[in-house]
Design a protein around this motif. Structure first.
Motif, PDB file in Angstrom:
ATOM      1  N   ILE A 119     -11.208   7.894  -6.919  1.00 32.93           N
ATOM      2  CA  ILE A 119      -9.925   8.601  -6.901  1.00 32.93           C
ATOM      3  C   ILE A 119      -9.940   9.818  -5.976  1.00 32.93           C
ATOM      4  CG2 ILE A 119      -8.315   9.909  -8.375  1.00 32.93           C
ATOM      5  CD1 ILE A 119      -8.915   7.896 -10.585  1.00 32.93           C
ATOM      6  N   LEU A 120     -11.108  10.476  -5.874  1.00 40.16           N
ATOM      7  CA  LEU A 120     -11.165  11.651  -5.002  1.00 40.16           C
ATOM      8  C   LEU A 120     -11.584  11.312  -3.575  1.00 40.16           C
ATOM      9  CD1 LEU A 120     -12.528  14.495  -7.312  1.00 40.16           C
ATOM     10  CD2 LEU A 120     -10.222  14.213  -6.409  1.00 40.16           C
ATOM     11  N   ASP A 121     -11.833  10.052  -3.335  1.00 39.20           N
ATOM     12  CA  ASP A 121     -12.219   9.644  -1.983  1.00 39.20           C
ATOM     13  C   ASP A 121     -11.025   9.819  -1.032  1.00 39.20           C
ATOM     14  OD1 ASP A 121     -14.602   7.659  -0.801  1.00 39.20           O
ATOM     15  OD2 ASP A 121     -12.702   7.579   0.294  1.00 39.20           O
ATOM     16  N   ASP A 122     -11.329  10.226   0.206  1.00 38.44           N
ATOM     17  CA  ASP A 122     -10.239  10.463   1.172  1.00 38.44           C
ATOM     18  C   ASP A 122      -9.428   9.209   1.470  1.00 38.44           C
ATOM     19  OD1 ASP A 122     -10.445  13.141   1.491  1.00 38.44           O
ATOM     20  OD2 ASP A 122     -12.002  13.007   3.065  1.00 38.44           O
ATOM     21  N   SER A 123     -10.081   8.063   1.329  1.00 34.26           N
ATOM     22  CA  SER A 123      -9.354   6.826   1.659  1.00 34.26           C
ATOM     23  C   SER A 123      -8.808   6.130   0.402  1.00 34.26           C
ATOM     24  CB  SER A 123     -10.272   5.875   2.414  1.00 34.26           C
ATOM     25  OG  SER A 123     -11.411   5.612   1.608  1.00 34.26           O
ATOM     26  N   TYR A 124      -8.643   6.882  -0.646  1.00 32.70           N
ATOM     27  CA  TYR A 124      -8.204   6.306  -1.928  1.00 32.70           C
ATOM     28  C   TYR A 124      -6.788   5.714  -1.869  1.00 32.70           C
ATOM     29  CZ  TYR A 124      -6.511   6.333  -6.792  1.00 32.70           C
ATOM     30  OH  TYR A 124      -5.948   5.998  -7.993  1.00 32.70           O
ATOM     31  N   VAL A 125      -6.688   4.464  -2.269  1.00 36.80           N
ATOM     32  CA  VAL A 125      -5.373   3.840  -2.460  1.00 36.80           C
ATOM     33  C   VAL A 125      -5.312   3.399  -3.919  1.00 36.80           C
ATOM     34  CG1 VAL A 125      -3.831   1.957  -1.787  1.00 36.80           C
ATOM     35  CG2 VAL A 125      -5.394   2.951  -0.098  1.00 36.80           C
ATOM     36  N   PRO A 126      -4.357   3.906  -4.694  1.00 36.07           N
ATOM     37  CA  PRO A 126      -4.325   3.561  -6.120  1.00 36.07           C
ATOM     38  C   PRO A 126      -4.174   2.059  -6.347  1.00 36.07           C
ATOM     39  CG  PRO A 126      -2.840   5.376  -5.651  1.00 36.07           C
ATOM     40  CD  PRO A 126      -3.296   4.849  -4.330  1.00 36.07           C
ATOM     41  N   SER A 127      -4.847   1.561  -7.359  1.00 32.65           N
ATOM     42  CA  SER A 127      -4.670   0.161  -7.748  1.00 32.65           C
ATOM     43  C   SER A 127      -3.470   0.094  -8.695  1.00 32.65           C
ATOM     44  CB  SER A 127      -5.916  -0.329  -8.477  1.00 32.65           C
ATOM     45  OG  SER A 127      -6.028   0.328  -9.721  1.00 32.65           O
ATOM     46  N   VAL A 128      -3.020  -1.113  -8.976  1.00 28.17           N
ATOM     47  CA  VAL A 128      -1.892  -1.262  -9.908  1.00 28.17           C
ATOM     48  C   VAL A 128      -2.283  -0.699 -11.280  1.00 28.17           C
ATOM     49  CG1 VAL A 128      -0.415  -2.933 -11.099  1.00 28.17           C
ATOM     50  CG2 VAL A 128      -0.900  -3.221  -8.673  1.00 28.17           C
ATOM     51  N   GLN A 129      -3.528  -0.930 -11.692  1.00 26.78           N
ATOM     52  CA  GLN A 129      -3.998  -0.384 -12.967  1.00 26.78           C
ATOM     53  C   GLN A 129      -3.929   1.137 -12.974  1.00 26.78           C
ATOM     54  OE1 GLN A 129      -4.926  -1.218 -16.180  1.00 26.78           O
ATOM     55  NE2 GLN A 129      -3.823  -3.019 -15.466  1.00 26.78           N
ATOM     56  N   ASP A 130      -4.320   1.748 -11.840  1.00 27.55           N
ATOM     57  CA  ASP A 130      -4.271   3.219 -11.752  1.00 27.55           C
ATOM     58  C   ASP A 130      -2.830   3.701 -11.948  1.00 27.55           C
ATOM     59  OD1 ASP A 130      -6.900   2.965 -11.124  1.00 27.55           O
ATOM     60  OD2 ASP A 130      -6.707   3.561  -9.011  1.00 27.55           O
ATOM     61  N   ILE A 131      -1.892   2.951 -11.376  1.00 28.37           N
ATOM     62  CA  ILE A 131      -0.474   3.342 -11.480  1.00 28.37           C
ATOM     63  C   ILE A 131       0.013   3.186 -12.920  1.00 28.37           C
ATOM     64  CG2 ILE A 131       1.873   2.680 -10.774  1.00 28.37           C
ATOM     65  CD1 ILE A 131       0.642   2.091  -7.983  1.00 28.37           C
ATOM     66  N   VAL A 176       0.844  -1.204   0.000  1.00 24.45           N
ATOM     67  CA  VAL A 176       0.000   0.000   0.000  1.00 24.45           C
ATOM     68  C   VAL A 176       0.878   1.254   0.000  1.00 24.45           C
ATOM     69  CG1 VAL A 176      -1.661   1.322   1.378  1.00 24.45           C
ATOM     70  CG2 VAL A 176      -1.966  -1.138   1.084  1.00 24.45           C
ATOM     71  N   ALA A 177       1.939   1.207   0.798  1.00 25.40           N
ATOM     72  CA  ALA A 177       2.825   2.374   0.906  1.00 25.40           C
ATOM     73  C   ALA A 177       3.382   2.758  -0.464  1.00 25.40           C
ATOM     74  CB  ALA A 177       3.965   2.071   1.875  1.00 25.40           C
ATOM     75  N   GLU A 178       3.788   1.751  -1.224  1.00 25.25           N
ATOM     76  CA  GLU A 178       4.335   1.998  -2.559  1.00 25.25           C
ATOM     77  C   GLU A 178       3.284   2.632  -3.468  1.00 25.25           C
ATOM     78  OE1 GLU A 178       6.999  -0.889  -5.352  1.00 25.25           O
ATOM     79  OE2 GLU A 178       5.895  -1.827  -3.727  1.00 25.25           O
ATOM     80  N   ARG A 179       2.081   2.115  -3.358  1.00 24.77           N
ATOM     81  CA  ARG A 179       1.016   2.616  -4.235  1.00 24.77           C
ATOM     82  C   ARG A 179       0.580   4.026  -3.842  1.00 24.77           C
ATOM     83  NH1 ARG A 179      -1.188  -2.601  -3.721  1.00 24.77           N
ATOM     84  NH2 ARG A 179      -3.207  -1.895  -2.945  1.00 24.77           N
ATOM     85  N   MET A 180       0.629   4.303  -2.532  1.00 26.94           N
ATOM     86  CA  MET A 180       0.213   5.635  -2.068  1.00 26.94           C
ATOM     87  C   MET A 180       1.111   6.744  -2.633  1.00 26.94           C
ATOM     88  SD  MET A 180      -2.546   5.529  -0.403  1.00 26.94           S
ATOM     89  CE  MET A 180      -2.683   7.063   0.510  1.00 26.94           C
ATOM     90  N   GLU A 181       2.324   6.380  -2.977  1.00 30.81           N
ATOM     91  CA  GLU A 181       3.237   7.391  -3.534  1.00 30.81           C
ATOM     92  C   GLU A 181       2.704   7.979  -4.838  1.00 30.81           C
ATOM     93  OE1 GLU A 181       7.172   5.831  -3.978  1.00 30.81           O
ATOM     94  OE2 GLU A 181       7.247   5.250  -1.846  1.00 30.81           O
ATOM     95  N   TYR A 182       1.748   7.289  -5.459  1.00 27.24           N
ATOM     96  CA  TYR A 182       1.248   7.753  -6.752  1.00 27.24           C
ATOM     97  C   TYR A 182      -0.005   8.619  -6.665  1.00 27.24           C
ATOM     98  CZ  TYR A 182       4.707   4.991  -9.149  1.00 27.24           C
ATOM     99  OH  TYR A 182       5.895   4.523  -9.618  1.00 27.24           O
ATOM    100  N   VAL A 183      -0.542   8.793  -5.440  1.00 28.71           N
ATOM    101  CA  VAL A 183      -1.800   9.553  -5.324  1.00 28.71           C
ATOM    102  C   VAL A 183      -1.654  10.957  -5.907  1.00 28.71           C
ATOM    103  CG1 VAL A 183      -3.481  10.553  -3.731  1.00 28.71           C
ATOM    104  CG2 VAL A 183      -2.629   8.249  -3.331  1.00 28.71           C
TER     105      VAL A 183
END
Ligand SMILES: Nc1nc2c(ncn2[C@@H]2O[C@H](COP(=O)(O)OP(=O)(O)OP(=O)(O)O)[C@@H](O)[C@H]2O)c(=O)[nH]1
Ligand SMILES: [Mg+2]
Length: 498
Positions: free
Chosen positions: A268-280, A122-129
Motif C-alpha cells: 500500500i505504501l509502495d510508490d507504484s501501488y494500485v489498489p485491488s478490488v479487495q482494497d477498495i 486502473v484509473a478507477e482504482r487509483m481514485e481510491y489511493v
C-alpha cells in the motif's frame, strides 16, 4: 464455509406469522362490503316485495352508499392499474438502512462490481489511493492516541516520538496553517510559540491528538502518503504495545479496515501501488446524505438508495421513505462488544464509562445523544423503529446480518464474550445443545432482532441472510436470493408497488 452453511437455510422466513387478513386493505374493504346495506338489501330483494318498498324509500341513502362503493371500486382499479404499470416498467426501489459502518455502501460497491464491471480500470482504482492512505493514517493516529488513554506503553518507546516528528515534517506547512485557522475559527484561546518550528509541530500534534480531531491531518493526505513512512509504520504495527492495544480495540473506535490495511503496508505504501478490488471494498468512507444508484438486472430496474447511517445523518432519511418496495436493513454482527462513539461521546472519551457496555440504553430512545451505548443494541433499537414505522406498512424487509467474518473471528479468537455484553445469552446458551459457539451466538442475535417485530406488525415477513459485504461471491448469491424473493412477492402481490 460456515457462511455458506448458514446461507442455505436462511431464506425461509423465520417470522411468518403474517396475518393475511390483517392490514390488507383490499381484503378488509371486501369484508366491509358484506355488511354493507346494499349487499344485504340485494339479498332480500329476491325474497320480499315489502322490503322492496322500504328499499325504495331508502333509495337516496342507498344511492350515495352505492356511489361510495363505486368510488372505492374505482380507486381499487386505479391502484391495480398503477401497480401493473409499474410492474411493466419493473422499477423497484430498495432502501438500504442501518447504523453507521454497518456496510451499506460496501454493498453498493459490490453491486457495481457484480452488475456494472465496477473498478475494472486502473484509473478507477487509483481514485481510491488517497482514501486508503487516509484509512491507514487514521488507524495509526487512533491507536497512538488510544495507547495514551488506555495507559499502554510502546515496547520501543522511540516510536511515539518518531511518529510525531515524521508526520509533522511531512505535513509541516499546510497542516500547521490549517490547524491554526481551525483554532481561530473555533475561537479557542490558543497561544503558539512562533520561533521554533519543531516545537510548534510537536505542540500542534499533541493538541491534535488530545482533541481527537484527526480530520485535519487526514485531509492533508490529498494524494498519497510518502513511501518512506513504511519502515516506521511497520515498526509501529509490530510493536508489542501496539498489538496489546489492538486487542482492546473494542474500548475505542478503530476502523474495521485497520488490520486489513496494516497487514498490507508493504504494497500500500509502495510508490507504484494500485489498489485491488479487495482494497477498495475495505475502504471506509462515511456517507453523507442520500445517494441513489440505478442498476438494470434481467430487465428489471433496481433503484438502490444508500443513506448515511450515523446519527446526525438519520434525520435526512425520511426524504427517501416514499414508494419503497423493499428495505434491506444491515446489521454489523461484529459490533456486539463495541461502544457507540459519535462526537459527543468521543469528546468525553473518559466520560461515563459505567454505561459503556450497557445494552439497555436504547430504551431512552435513539435520540439520546449523551450516553455511550452498545453498537449492536443501537442497531437493534433502530431496526425496531424501522419495522414498526407506518411508512413501511407495505414494504418487505430483508435483514442482513453482516460482517460475519469479523464476528466469527471475534467469537473464536477474540478476548470478549457475548454474554458480557448481552447477559441473556448465558441463559440462551444453556438451553441449546449445540457445541458450535458461532452458530449459537448468531441464533441468539437473530432471535433478539426478531423480537423487535411485535405481534401487531407481524405481517412483515423478515427474510434474513448472513453476509460478508467484502466477499463478492457471497453477495452475489445473497442478492440473487433477495431478488428472487422480491419478484415472487410481487407476483403473488404480497407486497405493494407504488
Ligand atoms: N471485514 C468486513 N468488513 C466489512 C464488511 N462489511 C463492511 N465492512 C467494512 O466496514 C466499513 C464500513 O462500511 P461502509 O459500507 O462504509 O458502512 P456504511 O453502512 O455505508 O456506513 P455509513 O455510510 O456511515 O452509514 C468499511 O471499511 C467496510 O470495508 C464485512 O462483512 N466484513
Ligand atoms: Mg455508507
Amino acid at each position: 464455509m460456515f457462511l455458506q452453511q448458514f446461507f442455505s437455510r436462511n431464506i425461509s422466513p423465520p417470522i411468518t406469522d403474517a396475518d393475511d387478513n390483517d392490514n390488507n386493505d383490499d381484503r378488509s374493504s371486501s369484508l366491509h362490503s358484506q355488511d354493507n346495506p346494499i349487499s344485504s338489501n340485494n339479498n332480500h330483494h329476491h325474497h320480499s316485495k315489502q322490503f322492496l318498498i322500504i328499499n325504495r324509500l331508502n333509495s337516496y341513502c342507498l344511492l350515495s352508499e352505492e356511489r361510495r362503493l363505486q368510488r372505492k371500486i374505482n380507486q381499487k382499479i386505479e391502484h391495480e392499474l398503477r401497480k401493473e404499470k409499474r410492474m411493466a416498467r419493473r422499477n423497484l426501489k430498495l432502501l438500504l438502512l442501518g447504523t453507521g459502518e454497518s456496510g451499506k455502501s460496501t454493498f453498493i460497491r459490490q453491486m457495481r462490481i457484480i452488475h456494472e464491471h465496477g473498478y475494472e480500470t486502473v484509473a478507477e482504482r487509483m481514485e481510491y489511493v488517497s482514501k486508503i492512505h487516509q484509512n491507514l493514517l487514521t488507524t495509526i493516529l487512533t491507536i497512538n492516541h488510544a495507547m495514551q488513554l488506555l495507559n499502554i506503553g510502546y515496547e520501543d518507546p522511540e516510536i511515539d516520538n518518531d511518529l510525531k516528528k515524521s508526520l509533522a515534517s511531512t505535513y509541516n506547512y499546510n497542516y500547521v496553517e490549517t490547524w491554526r485557522q481551525w483554532l481561530n475559527n473555533a475561537n479557542r484561546n490558543f497561544t503558539t510559540k512562533d520561533d521554533d518550528d519543531d516545537d510548534h509541530d510537536d505542540q500542534t500534534i499533541h493538541r491534535l491528538q488530545s482533541l481527537r480531531s484527526y480530520q485535519l491531518i487526514i485531509q492533508m493526505v490529498q494524494n498519497r502518503l510518502p513511501s518512506n513512512l513504511y519502515s516506521l509504520f511497520d515498526r509501529f504495527w509490530n510493536d508489542l504495545g501496539v498489538r496489546q492495544c489492538v486487542q482492546k480495540r473494542n474500548e475505542y473506535d478503530l476502523l474495521d479496515s485497520s488490520t486489513y490495511y496494516m497487514e498490507r503496508l508493504n504494497e500500500i505504501l509502495d510508490d507504484s501501488y494500485v489498489p485491488s478490488v479487495q482494497d477498495i471494498l475495505h475502504v471506509r468512507i462515511s456517507t453523507n446524505g442520500i445517494n441513489e444508484y440505478n442498476f438494470e438486472i434481467d430487465s428489471v430496474n433496481f433503484m438502490l438508495v444508500d443513506v448515511g447511517g450515523q446519527r446526525t445523518e438519520r434525520r435526512k432519511w425520511i426524504h427517501c421513505f416514499e414508494s419503497v418496495t423493499t428495505i434491506i436493513y444491515i446489521v454489523a454482527l461484529s459490533e456486539f462488544d463495541q461502544i457507540f462513539c459519535e462526537p459527543i461521546v468521543a469528546a468525553g472519551f473518559g466520560g461515563d464509562w459505567s454505561h459503556r457496555y450497557s445494552n439497555d440504553n436504547h430504551q431512552d430512545g435513539i435520540n439520546n445523544w449523551q450516553k455511550p451505548v452498545n453498537k449492536l443494541a443501537e442497531s437493534k433499537a433502530l431496526f425496531k423503529t424501522i419495522i414498526t414505522s407506518r411508512w413501511f406498512r407495505d414494504t418487505s424487509i430483508v435483514l442482513f446480518l453482516n460482517k460475519f467474518d469479523l464476528f466469527e473471528e471475534k467469537m473464536l479468537n477474540g478476548p470478549n464474550r457475548l454474554e458480557d455484553f448481552f447477559p441473556d445469552y448465558k441463559h440462551f446458551k444453556q438451553t441449546k445443545l449445540s457445541n458450535n459457539v458461532v452458530e449459537m451466538a448468531v441464533d441468539f442475535i437473530l432471535q433478539m432482532f426478531f423480537k423487535q417485530n411485535p405481534e401487531q406488525f407481524r405481517r412483515h415477513v423478515v427474510y434474513t441472510h448472513f453476509t460478508c459485504a467484502t466477499d463478492t461471491d457471497n453477495i452475489k448469491i445473497v442478492f440473487q436470493a433477495v431478488k428472487d424473493t422480491i419478484m415472487e412477492q410481487l407476483l403473488s402481490k404480497e407486497i405493494q408497488i407504488f
